[in-house]
Design an enzyme around this catalytic site. Sequence first.
Site, PDB file in Angstrom:
ATOM      1  N   GLU A 325       0.861  -1.178   0.000  1.00 11.92           N
ATOM      2  CA  GLU A 325       0.000   0.000   0.000  1.00 11.92           C
ATOM      3  C   GLU A 325       0.902   1.233   0.000  1.00 11.92           C
ATOM      4  OE1 GLU A 325      -3.387   1.920   3.006  1.00 11.92           O
ATOM      5  OE2 GLU A 325      -1.728   0.726   3.797  1.00 11.92           O
ATOM      6  N   LYS A 386      -9.426   0.014  -1.346  1.00  5.35           N
ATOM      7  CA  LYS A 386      -9.523  -0.245   0.095  1.00  5.35           C
ATOM      8  C   LYS A 386     -10.920   0.095   0.608  1.00  5.35           C
ATOM      9  CE  LYS A 386      -6.854   0.821   4.307  1.00  5.35           C
ATOM     10  NZ  LYS A 386      -5.687   1.593   4.807  1.00  5.35           N
ATOM     11  N   CYS A 437      -4.248  -3.387   4.192  1.00  2.00           N
ATOM     12  CA  CYS A 437      -3.916  -2.869   5.528  1.00  2.00           C
ATOM     13  C   CYS A 437      -5.060  -3.036   6.528  1.00  2.00           C
ATOM     14  CB  CYS A 437      -3.475  -1.412   5.403  1.00  2.00           C
ATOM     15  SG  CYS A 437      -2.582  -0.784   6.855  1.00  2.00           S
TER      16      CYS A 437
END
Length: 569
Positions: A325, A386, A437
């Site tokens: 990321e 995300k 994440c």
Amino acid sequence: MVAEDTRPEIPGPEGAPAPLPPPAGRRFGRHDTLWRALAAAGSGLAQLFALPPYGLWFLAPLSAALLAFAVLGVRARRAAWLGLLSGAALMVPLLKWQEIFGNDVWLLIAAAEAAYFVFLAMASAAVLRLRGWTLWVPALWVAQEAVRSRFPLGGFPWGKLAFSQPDTPFAGYAAWGSSALVTFMVALSGTLLLAFALSFAPGRRTPRQPAGSPSAAGQSTGPPRGRLAGLLAHRPGPWALRAYCAAGVAAILAVGVAAPLLFAPQTDHRARVALVQGDVPGVGEVAIGGERMQVLQNHVDGVHTLADQVRSGEVERPDLVLLPENASDIDLYADPGAAKLVSDAAADIGVPLLMGTNRFSDGGRTREVRSVVWDPESGPGDHYTKRYLVPFGEYVPFRDVFAKLVARLDQVGSDAVPGTEPGALELNGTTIGTAICFDVAFDAPVRESVAAGGQIIAVPTNNANYNFTGQSDQQLAITRLRAVEHGRPAVVASTSGISAVVDPDGGVSYRSPEAEPAVHVAEVPAMTGLTPATRLGAAPELAITALGVAALITAITLHRRPNPQNPTP
């Protein structure tokens, strides 16, 4: 004299601990308050040390046992502050890594998370008076985590009891009921251990009373409130209870070991997956243009290094390369120079990259955090956005209000917007189930990516703010549990560590150093078939939560029901 208690009992398993009698109404003594406070604080600390970076996983059941012990026989108001004490003992040190945003942010978030333990303690104190309380208390732990994972601002599930068990006998339950079933089984082991320990209290040795005697009729004949002997009246024989508890814990551990072996996914093929950890220029996420370009350069250099290793015969050519990321905070769709760096790296290694970048819109006011499939010939293609974003880190909720109150929130120059689609991305014949994440802490993103066809779990992440704070270890433990949950290997690619390769059983076969560049190639199985947890989705969590809520409603209803032999004024 205490009037007969005619309230019905909620049924429980045969031989299960009976309900704990209601407290008498006499104020606790000074020493009673002290040991309850110590038990509550010990509960929070036991959960803290069970979690990474400490990893003393066997303390997790003790956490559930100590909190139940602390609130055993108390009223709601006293249970509330005991729960707050327990939550604070866990959350304040656990979330210390958030001090990077300021001590006020760290303590505010820790306080908000600790508040959930207030309700857990109050509810536990109520259901401890029901038959079968060893089941209802663990169900309330799941209910607490379920709410905490969703509210407010999308939730913050960090520090779940389940996340302390990535490769233990409890981890296998993740393959059947996700993190919720793991938490339930850990807490159930704790309440069974508590019942076992309480069976040795002096009151357990009191001879059984004949029918019609005061104790047989439900009257309290034991010592004053606060004494365990009084709280343990009307229980099954001590040897029967001890056998029930010991057998229960042994069965939980045995089934947990066997659970992942039943209906396990199968290997479709094996894929060579490379990860690149480029590192960042200093601790902390990059914020200015020059540093952003340096981070991008570090990561494309890592790909070139990998290509050199392939040409020299040091490693075999991978099938795909995972980058973190924010490997490029520069918008690769809008910056031709940055895009050329990535295209040159992809052409050098000759296989597709999964490249982390930002896609800006609205004049830079909003952005998407993406992982993009970068083909060595055609460039950017499919992508995953995300879905779970960090409040006040990746976006500022109610910006017009909070930015005026906290000036440093202006440093969050653009607000990220969440994606809505699962991250099942095909790279060179292998479908990668992607979760970026913070996504990995939530059940839905990984589950839905695997259900959509993901054969290997990929977790691109940027933990550059948190090197050497324990946060990266905590996130890796969550990823390890996800691997067991879905029967898939997982590959973590981080900007500055910890990058890792995780086996389907939760074991770690590779782990990078922190704050150093790293390149690694691993051959991992690309799996097919779904575990029960992947198929069932949120159903186990909802069912266990409903069980806890039903027990709580029953306890409240019975507590408020008037006693005809002792009517209230």
